[in-house]
Design a protein around this motif. Structure first.
Motif, PDB file in Angstrom:
ATOM      1  N   ASP A  20     -68.702  12.082 -19.380  1.00  0.00           N
ATOM      2  CA  ASP A  20     -69.536  12.957 -18.545  1.00  0.00           C
ATOM      3  C   ASP A  20     -70.889  13.214 -19.200  1.00  0.00           C
ATOM      4  O   ASP A  20     -71.343  14.368 -19.307  1.00  0.00           O
ATOM      5  CB  ASP A  20     -68.831  14.291 -18.251  1.00  0.00           C
ATOM      6  CG  ASP A  20     -67.679  14.151 -17.275  1.00  0.00           C
ATOM      7  OD1 ASP A  20     -67.483  13.045 -16.739  1.00  0.00           O
ATOM      8  OD2 ASP A  20     -66.956  15.138 -17.067  1.00  0.00           O
TER       9      ASP A  20
ATOM     10  N   MET B 195     -63.039  22.794 -22.059  1.00  0.00           N
ATOM     11  CA  MET B 195     -62.427  23.092 -20.764  1.00  0.00           C
ATOM     12  C   MET B 195     -61.165  23.947 -20.900  1.00  0.00           C
ATOM     13  O   MET B 195     -60.554  24.298 -19.888  1.00  0.00           O
ATOM     14  CB  MET B 195     -62.077  21.786 -20.044  1.00  0.00           C
ATOM     15  CG  MET B 195     -63.281  20.936 -19.662  1.00  0.00           C
ATOM     16  SD  MET B 195     -62.805  19.302 -19.010  1.00  0.00           S
ATOM     17  CE  MET B 195     -62.050  19.766 -17.441  1.00  0.00           C
TER      18      MET B 195
ATOM     19  N   TYR C  41     -64.485  17.828 -25.502  1.00  0.00           N
ATOM     20  CA  TYR C  41     -64.702  18.197 -24.097  1.00  0.00           C
ATOM     21  C   TYR C  41     -63.490  18.936 -23.536  1.00  0.00           C
ATOM     22  O   TYR C  41     -63.624  19.960 -22.855  1.00  0.00           O
ATOM     23  CB  TYR C  41     -64.989  16.930 -23.302  1.00  0.00           C
ATOM     24  CG  TYR C  41     -65.597  17.119 -21.941  1.00  0.00           C
ATOM     25  CD1 TYR C  41     -66.280  18.283 -21.596  1.00  0.00           C
ATOM     26  CD2 TYR C  41     -65.515  16.108 -20.990  1.00  0.00           C
ATOM     27  CE1 TYR C  41     -66.853  18.436 -20.342  1.00  0.00           C
ATOM     28  CE2 TYR C  41     -66.078  16.246 -19.735  1.00  0.00           C
ATOM     29  CZ  TYR C  41     -66.744  17.413 -19.415  1.00  0.00           C
ATOM     30  OH  TYR C  41     -67.304  17.564 -18.169  1.00  0.00           O
TER      31      TYR C  41
ATOM     32  N   GLU D 125     -64.095  15.273 -16.054  1.00  0.00           N
ATOM     33  CA  GLU D 125     -63.695  16.588 -15.559  1.00  0.00           C
ATOM     34  C   GLU D 125     -62.807  16.445 -14.328  1.00  0.00           C
ATOM     35  O   GLU D 125     -61.734  17.055 -14.239  1.00  0.00           O
ATOM     36  CB  GLU D 125     -64.946  17.404 -15.235  1.00  0.00           C
ATOM     37  CG  GLU D 125     -64.686  18.838 -14.827  1.00  0.00           C
ATOM     38  CD  GLU D 125     -65.988  19.592 -14.637  1.00  0.00           C
ATOM     39  OE1 GLU D 125     -66.179  20.634 -15.305  1.00  0.00           O
ATOM     40  OE2 GLU D 125     -66.829  19.149 -13.825  1.00  0.00           O
ATOM     41  N   CYS D 126     -63.224  15.624 -13.378  1.00  0.00           N
ATOM     42  CA  CYS D 126     -62.465  15.449 -12.139  1.00  0.00           C
ATOM     43  C   CYS D 126     -61.141  14.734 -12.371  1.00  0.00           C
ATOM     44  O   CYS D 126     -60.119  15.069 -11.761  1.00  0.00           O
ATOM     45  CB  CYS D 126     -63.300  14.683 -11.116  1.00  0.00           C
ATOM     46  SG  CYS D 126     -64.786  15.551 -10.576  1.00  0.00           S
TER      47      CYS D 126
END
Length: 219
Positions: free
Chosen positions: A82, A134, A130, A101-102
């Protein structure tokens, strides 16, 4: 007559083979009455994004590309790191989706714990940073590398064989109930990998484009 909504999928590396793989991956999501899905290559990008330096190098070019487009309703950054997603979001009022992320969020809807197949071991610390941001480490089973380049993962004859072996380690040893493919170049292997492993396998580009379609549908 109203304009047909458009989703732009940007491959941040300069490998056209990867971009073609993205086109094939998102083709099942295309509908005549749905948004137009366009895949393009970032010419300024490296041949593959395999290091933090590679990821950082495409941040501003991605931002400039997104700022320059006026006929797009949603963007997808098609690299599992990303890269540039936050600065890109600052540069537009339209939604920007990152495939990592998705992909991970989609995996969480399919299993309690997920695993990731990386291209190289040196990519893993970047991915884990990352995931930590999250706050998803509690549901992260593990990540294991193929030790292949981005180009090899897209075209190599033994890529699927290696992915199946790594996927079995993630499911049988690490306890992953779903697998996320940690590189856009792996797109063409999703279906046979899922059939071989018997667990959900998430292509993160498909996941991101699916979210983008849902978003522009209600705008």
């Amino acid at each position: 007559m109203s304009r047909r909504p458009r989703i732009l999928v940007i491959n941040p590396n300069s490998n056209e083979t990867v971009t073609e793989g993205l086109r094939q991956a998102v083709q099942p999501l295309a509908r005549a009455d749905g948004p137009e899905i366009v895949c393009e290559t970032l010419r300024e990008g490296p041949a593959g994004i395999e290091t933090q330096e590679h990821a950082d190098s495409v941040t501003i070019p991605l931002r400039r590309r997104i700022e320059a487009v006026n006929d797009v309703d949603a963007f997808v950054i098609a690299c599992y790191s990303d890269p540039g997603i936050h600065v890109a979001r600052e540069g537009t009022s339209r939604p920007v989706f990152g495939i990592a992320e998705c992909g991970v969020l989609t995996a969480l809807t399919r299993a309690e714990r997920f695993g990731v197949i990386a291209i190289r071991a040196r990519s893993i610390p970047r991915h884990i940073r990352y995931l930590r941001q999250m706050a998803l480490m509690d549901r992260f089973a593990g990540e294991r590398p193929l030790e292949m380049s981005v180009a090899e993962s897209a075209t190599g004859e033994k890529t699927l064989e290696r992915m199946i072996a790594i996927g079995r380690e993630l499911t049988e040893i690490d306890g992953a109930g779903a697998i996320v493919m940690g590189c856009a170049g792996m797109a063409r292997h999703r279906k046979p990998l899922e059939q071989a492993l018997g667990v959900p396998v998430i292509d993160p580009t498909q996941a991101a484009v699916a979210m983008a379609i849902g978003t522009v549908a209600v705008q």
